[in-house]
Design a protein around this motif. Structure first.
Motif, PDB file in Angstrom:
ATOM      1  N   LEU A   1      -0.644   0.274  28.862  1.00 26.76           N
ATOM      2  CA  LEU A   1      -1.487  -0.641  28.096  1.00 26.76           C
ATOM      3  C   LEU A   1      -2.385   0.082  27.099  1.00 26.76           C
ATOM      4  N   TYR A   2      -2.877   1.274  27.464  1.00 23.18           N
ATOM      5  CA  TYR A   2      -3.956   1.890  26.695  1.00 23.18           C
ATOM      6  C   TYR A   2      -3.496   2.600  25.428  1.00 23.18           C
ATOM      7  N   HIS A   3      -2.207   2.907  25.322  1.00 25.91           N
ATOM      8  CA  HIS A   3      -1.758   3.666  24.156  1.00 25.91           C
ATOM      9  C   HIS A   3      -0.554   3.016  23.499  1.00 25.91           C
ATOM     10  N   PHE A   4      -0.389   3.360  22.207  1.00 26.36           N
ATOM     11  CA  PHE A   4       0.665   2.764  21.395  1.00 26.36           C
ATOM     12  C   PHE A   4       1.645   3.840  20.964  1.00 26.36           C
ATOM     13  N   HIS A   5       2.883   3.685  21.373  1.00 23.75           N
ATOM     14  CA  HIS A   5       3.988   4.546  20.939  1.00 23.75           C
ATOM     15  C   HIS A   5       3.651   6.022  21.159  1.00 23.75           C
ATOM     16  N   THR A   6       3.644   6.860  20.108  1.00 26.64           N
ATOM     17  CA  THR A   6       3.408   8.296  20.324  1.00 26.64           C
ATOM     18  C   THR A   6       1.935   8.676  20.226  1.00 26.64           C
TER      19      THR A   6
END
Length: 527
Positions: A422-427
């Motif tokens: 949930l906390y991060h997007f893609h790379t």
């Protein structure tokens, strides 16, 4: 997706398979939970105990890579017990007898043997989905990122057609896109075999149309997919690349192979908002502005075209992507201008792209519009196939279960599956430069307690994870949210490049990589 997000609230049964919606697609996850609170039924098929399982009536915890066996097993029960929509199939289906014959051998018992899901649960899920007046199947990369990804999608379509859950409100198939404008990028021809509006590159009439509109000679054959490009560089066939808004050093499988490929390029241009891990290999980096600094449109997973408006004035030399491309074209002696900016680009899109034929900025000021929208007085299309299938009949595809390209063995006894949190997007190019980094600043590999005990590993221990392609170091989260024999990692962290481990095997049709299954071994650091 064939319907609208709001229509999830109108369905009777939701079948979510291969999608961690509450983390990777939280807006959709919220809609699903809202529907459950309103009394709708939910089936979740996922190897992990994702958050959505808490809201599910049934959880089918199947082994990674066994989706076809599970879906064919459901179809078998639906056919056996007379839950299929015979009238719909007879009127709108094609290839039914071959399909029926193919799924006959996928009894609940055989499906259970392959998937690890109890046969009784398969029966219950088939009855819940098959007897619903309206049902929707929701899926994402847990279905597609396999060597059988295309066949997985076909097996989902089979279920939808078999039960008549197509072409009416509150039904259909909902593939969730990985980012906010994946749908829009594909709509505009960011695929090697299509121009905008899915007009085929190798169709002579279509090719001529675009050549005349743009006054250039265009290729007559489809190009390469991303995975094919990297492989072509690796084999010395491709010498230069122009990468926009993509970070294959962290997102593509077998990162060591990707690294060697990028190093082998004679010329690499990267266009991005930050200096990514991939950009560090580039001869030229073109700075682009962020989404809040530009005008344009996004098209979301429900085919809804929405205006994007500039919210912040750019205070650097960075430019919008479209302006960079036009400036580069003019430097290469191709006269190309859009004095009216993105709005003029949209006018051209409407002229050349039938699905967007009725779209204009003035109309979008009143709200988003779902394609197909062929004319200026067309209201848009809330759900697809209301008047029948594009190809006249809905085709059943007889697909068979095939094991993943690489399975655990004595040397590499565990199965690695990858995904998002949930906390991060893609790379992490954007999210790790935000306050989200404070919530989770490092990788935590999920491992079942029994596997942890067998390897003398405790919660938060540091371990080395190794595959036939590479190795990484990570902390461990000991949890029963993954089944025995399976470990799970994200690909957000450059310090723990999970794709050092993954295999570059691809689906033979669409060339998507098998990021969801490979074999690994885990050892306590220093052991």
């Amino acid at each position: 997706m064939t319907n609208s997000m709001n229509e999830i609230l109108e369905t009777d049964v939701m079948f979510a398979i291969g999608t961690n919606t509450t983390e990777a697609h939280p807006v959709t996850g919220y809609r699903i939970k809202q529907a459950v609170r309103n009394g709708k039924k939910l089936i979740v098929a996922d190897p992990r105990k994702i958050e959505l399982v808490k809201y599910a009536d049934l959880w089918l915890c199947h082994r990674p890579g066994t989706d076809i066996a599970l879906l064919n097993g459901l179809a078998h029960v639906i056919l056996r017990d007379g839950l299929w929509d015979e009238e719909f199939v007879n009127e709108h289906g094609e290839g039914f007898e071959e399909f029926k014959s193919a799924v006959e051998k996928y009894t609940p018992e055989r499906a259970a043997e392959i998937t690890g899901v109890d046969a009784e649960l398969i029966e219950q899920a088939a009855h819940m989905y098959g007897s619903a007046e309206k049902a929707t199947i929701i899926y994402a990369m847990g279905i597609t990122q396999h060597t059988t990804g295309t066949n997985n999608v076909m097996a989902i379509a089979n279920l939808s057609i078999l039960t008549g859950n197509v072409g009416k409100r509150g039904t259909g198939v909902a593939p969730l896109r990985g980012q906010n404008n994946v749908q829009g990028a594909c709509d505009m021809g960011c695929l090697p075999n299509y121009y905008a509006s899915y007009q085929k590159v190798d169709d002579k009439e279509i090719n001529n149309k675009f050549e005349q509109a743009w006054n250039v000679a265009l290729p007559k054959e489809p190009g390469l997919t991303v995975t094919e490009m990297i492989d072509s560089v690796y084999r010395g066939k491709l010498k230069g690349m122009y990468i926009m808004g993509e970070n294959p050093m962290l997102s593509d499988p077998d990162s060591n192979k990707v690294k060697k490929s990028l190093q082998a390029l004679e010329f690499l241009v990267v266009q991005d908002i930050f200096l990514t891990e991939t950009a560090r290999f580039a001869e030229v980096v073109l700075p682009a502005v962020t989404s809040v600094e530009k005008e344009g449109t996004f098209t979301n997973t429900e085919r809804r075209i929405q205006r994007v408006r500039q919210a912040i004035k750019t205070e650097s030399e960075a430019k919008p992507d479209w302006q960079i491309i036009i400036d580069l074209a003019n430097k290469m002696n191709y006269s190309w201008e859009y004095p009216g900016g993105p709005e003029q680009v949209m006018e051209e899109i409407a002229k050349l792209s039938p699905l967007y034929g009725g779209i204009s900025y003035s109309r979008l000021e009143k709200g988003g519009i779902q394609w197909p929208c062929p004319t200026r007085n067309h209201p848009g299309t809330m759900y697809l196939h209301a008047d029948g299938f594009t190809r006249d009949k809905g085709k059943f595809h007889s697909v068979e279960y095939l094991p993943p390209a690489e399975e655990p063995d004595e040397e590499y006894p565990l199965m690695l599956s990858t995904g998002r949190m949930l906390y991060h997007f893609h790379t992490g190019t954007m999210s790790r430069r935000s306050q989200m980094e404070e919530l989770r600043s490092e990788e935590l590999m999920m491992m079942h307690p029994a596997d942890a005990r067998e390897n003398s590993i405790k919660d938060e221990d540091r371990v080395q994870v190794e595959s036939r392609r590479g190795k990484v170091s990570t902390k461990v989260q000991v949890t029963d949210h993954v089944p025995m024999g399976v470990v799970f990692m994200t690909f957000h962290y450059r310090e723990t490049p999970t794709n050092n481990l993954t295999i570059a095997a691809v689906d033979p049709i669409c060339k998507i990589p098998e990021l969801k299954v490979c074999a690994v071994r885990v050892n306590k650091a220093g052991a």
